[in-house]
Each structure stands twice: as C-alpha cells, then as structure tokens.
Design a protein around this motif. Structure first.
Motif, PDB file in Angstrom:
ATOM      1  N   LEU A 153       0.813  -1.215   0.000  1.00  0.00           N
ATOM      2  CA  LEU A 153       0.000   0.000   0.000  1.00  0.00           C
ATOM      3  C   LEU A 153       0.850   1.271   0.000  1.00  0.00           C
ATOM      4  CD1 LEU A 153      -3.014  -0.719   2.397  1.00  0.00           C
ATOM      5  CD2 LEU A 153      -3.099  -0.224  -0.054  1.00  0.00           C
ATOM      6  N   THR A 154       1.904   1.283   0.819  1.00  0.00           N
ATOM      7  CA  THR A 154       2.730   2.494   0.899  1.00  0.00           C
ATOM      8  C   THR A 154       3.495   2.755  -0.394  1.00  0.00           C
ATOM      9  OG1 THR A 154       4.567   1.270   1.911  1.00  0.00           O
ATOM     10  CG2 THR A 154       3.039   2.361   3.402  1.00  0.00           C
ATOM     11  N   HIS A 155       3.716   1.695  -1.193  1.00  0.00           N
ATOM     12  CA  HIS A 155       4.456   1.861  -2.447  1.00  0.00           C
ATOM     13  C   HIS A 155       3.547   2.027  -3.657  1.00  0.00           C
ATOM     14  CE1 HIS A 155       7.751   0.464   0.081  1.00  0.00           C
ATOM     15  NE2 HIS A 155       8.585   0.843  -0.850  1.00  0.00           N
ATOM     16  N   THR A 156       2.236   1.903  -3.459  1.00  0.00           N
ATOM     17  CA  THR A 156       1.326   2.016  -4.610  1.00  0.00           C
ATOM     18  C   THR A 156       0.163   2.967  -4.297  1.00  0.00           C
ATOM     19  OG1 THR A 156       0.193  -0.032  -3.894  1.00  0.00           O
ATOM     20  CG2 THR A 156       1.933  -0.251  -5.561  1.00  0.00           C
ATOM     21  N   LEU A 157      -0.932   2.441  -3.772  1.00  0.00           N
ATOM     22  CA  LEU A 157      -2.152   3.231  -3.594  1.00  0.00           C
ATOM     23  C   LEU A 157      -1.998   4.399  -2.624  1.00  0.00           C
ATOM     24  CD1 LEU A 157      -4.832   0.375  -3.448  1.00  0.00           C
ATOM     25  CD2 LEU A 157      -4.254   1.850  -5.392  1.00  0.00           C
ATOM     26  N   ILE A 205       3.337   4.412   7.245  1.00  0.00           N
ATOM     27  CA  ILE A 205       2.405   5.400   6.703  1.00  0.00           C
ATOM     28  C   ILE A 205       0.955   4.944   6.765  1.00  0.00           C
ATOM     29  CG2 ILE A 205       1.638   6.404   4.494  1.00  0.00           C
ATOM     30  CD1 ILE A 205       4.680   6.566   3.792  1.00  0.00           C
ATOM     31  N   ALA A 206       0.712   3.707   6.340  1.00  0.00           N
ATOM     32  CA  ALA A 206      -0.652   3.199   6.218  1.00  0.00           C
ATOM     33  C   ALA A 206      -1.122   2.453   7.456  1.00  0.00           C
ATOM     34  CB  ALA A 206      -0.750   2.275   4.991  1.00  0.00           C
ATOM     35  N   SER A 207      -0.299   1.519   7.935  1.00  0.00           N
ATOM     36  CA  SER A 207      -0.753   0.630   9.013  1.00  0.00           C
ATOM     37  C   SER A 207      -1.029   1.369  10.314  1.00  0.00           C
ATOM     38  CB  SER A 207       0.262  -0.489   9.259  1.00  0.00           C
ATOM     39  OG  SER A 207       1.522   0.028   9.645  1.00  0.00           O
ATOM     40  N   ARG A 208      -0.284   2.428  10.615  1.00  0.00           N
ATOM     41  CA  ARG A 208      -0.501   3.174  11.854  1.00  0.00           C
ATOM     42  C   ARG A 208      -1.923   3.731  11.895  1.00  0.00           C
ATOM     43  NH1 ARG A 208      -0.027   8.743  11.269  1.00  0.00           N
ATOM     44  NH2 ARG A 208       0.556   9.003  13.456  1.00  0.00           N
TER      45      ARG A 208
END
Length: 251
Positions: free
Chosen positions: A93-97, A136-139
């Motif tokens: 997710l952090t590298h794409t969407l 970035i995303a999981s937090r």
C-alpha cells in the motif's frame, strides 16, 4: 478491487534497494509491483479505492490523522488484526495506492542519508510496534481499530483523544497490556476524554506516567482485564483522587 500483498522476494529487494530507488520515492512510482505477478499476489480482501481517495493531505494547521484513520477502516472493512500484522500488505500500500499520500504526510528529506532512514521507518514495518506506530498506512488502521473497540466514545472522538499528545499515545500503544485490553483501553480513553474537555492535566507527561504505573500495580492487568469498562474507570478515578491528589474538576 482486491488487495495485493508484495511477495517476500520483492519485499527483500525493496529493503535492499532504498538508496538506488530514492528518486522513485521522491517523484516516481512503483507501479510495476502491481503489474508483475511474480512480485505481488492478490488476496481475498476487498479494498475500496473510492475510500482511499478520501485521504486528506496535511495542511499548515492540521494533519487530519483522525479523519484518515476512519478512511482506512472504511477502505479495509473486512481486514482482520491477523492480516493487519503482515508487513507485506502495508509495504504494498505504501508503495502504490498510498504513495502520494505518504509523500505529503511524511515528506522525504532532501539529505540522502536522512531519506534512507526515513523511508525505512515509514514505508516498511518489520515489527508489530513499527506497524502500529510508524508505517504510513498501518498506523492509521491500527489506531482506528483500537478506537473502534472503545466503549462509550465515538470512533472519531476516541481518535482525537488518542492523537492529542504524542507521548501519551506512545505510552498507551507501546504497553501491549493496555492496548490489547478493551476494558482498560476504553477506561483510560474515557478519562483522557474527560481531561481533554477539562484542564488537560492527565495529558501532562509526569501525571499520565504516574497514573499508568499505579494502574499497572493495582491488582495487575489480568485482574482489571476481567472487569467491565465502568469498573476499571472507577479504579482509575480512585488513583486520580487518592494517589495523584486531583479532583474531577482539576483533571
């Protein structure tokens, strides 16, 4: 659409190639991860791109973390905590969407050495602690997931309380016994919400640390975890009045 996980080999390559990929992190993209089936695989988990498009970039006055936590929960409605503990999901997710959002929320330093460290911290997450605190995303998902379980507070209200002070949030999340226990976590957030509407005394570092130490020693977490939220909240109220010497009006 279905969520994709980066494969182990691709994950290892990304970690080993941060320096040579610095320009991709700053201005480019990693679209090839989604296009090549040898680098990622589809999982039976729905992700709503419509919801992800609602992620708000920070402005001069606000980070919008509370709002974005709710966006992540809505975008990944069926995600389980077990699945959310998998680094491969969040790296994808952090590298794409969520790459563009990540650049805005956590701007990459111009200094290359600092940038490498920054990317290791925010674009990956080798441990559960890193996934809950830094990625970035999981937090966003983990904080939203925690606050969605709180008794007596709306998710947004709980998030605003949890995100109000960095040191208080860290003190809660980095204590697994507190974060994993719904009654204890709920009761602590309830008292913090009360303090946030009052004088904010419980958000002072020394006061909150003393509260957590006393709560930890009050019969142990196993005992408190067996009680309901209101009973635990009463225990906390007793600590505040008897040990911290603060009245309800002073917190």
């Amino acid at each position: 659409m279905k969520l994709r996980f980066v494969r182990e080999r691709a994950l290892a390559e990304l970690k080993a190639s941060i320096e040579e990929n610095l320009e991709k992190y700053r201005k480019g993209d990693f679209a090839y991860l989604s296009l090549d089936p040898s680098l990622s695989f589809e999982a039976p988990i729905e992700v709503s791109e419509t919801q992800l498009a609602k992620l708000k970039a920070p402005d001069d006055d606000k980070l919008f973390d509370s709002e974005n936590c709710i966006v992540l929960l809505a975008a990944l409605k069926k995600l389980t905590p077990f699945q959310a503990a998998d680094e491969r999901l969040w790296v994808m997710l952090t590298h794409t969407l969520m790459l563009e959002y990540g650049r805005k929320r956590w701007p990459i330093p111009q200094n290359d050495k600092m940038a490498i460290k920054h990317i290791q911290t925010h674009f990956f997450g080798s441990t559960q602690r890193q996934l809950e605190r830094d990625n970035i995303a999981s937090r966003l998902w983990w904080m939203g997931h925690l606050c969605a379980r709180v008794d007596g507070l709306e998710v947004k209200e709980g998030l605003d309380v949890l995100l109000h002070r960095t040191d208080v949030r860290a003190n809660i999340i980095e204590r697994p016994t507190t974060a994993q226990s719904i009654p204890i976590f709920s009761a602590v957030l309830q008292k913090l919400a009360q303090s946030m509407e009052g004088k904010g005394k419980l958000f002072e570092r020394n006061v909150f640390r003393r509260l957590m130490v006393r709560l930890n020693g009050l019969g142990g977490y196993k005992l408190l975890d067996a009680l309901d939220t209101r009973t635990v909240e009463k225990f906390i109220g007793d600590i505040i009045s008897k040990d911290l010497k603060l009245s309800e009006n002073e917190i």
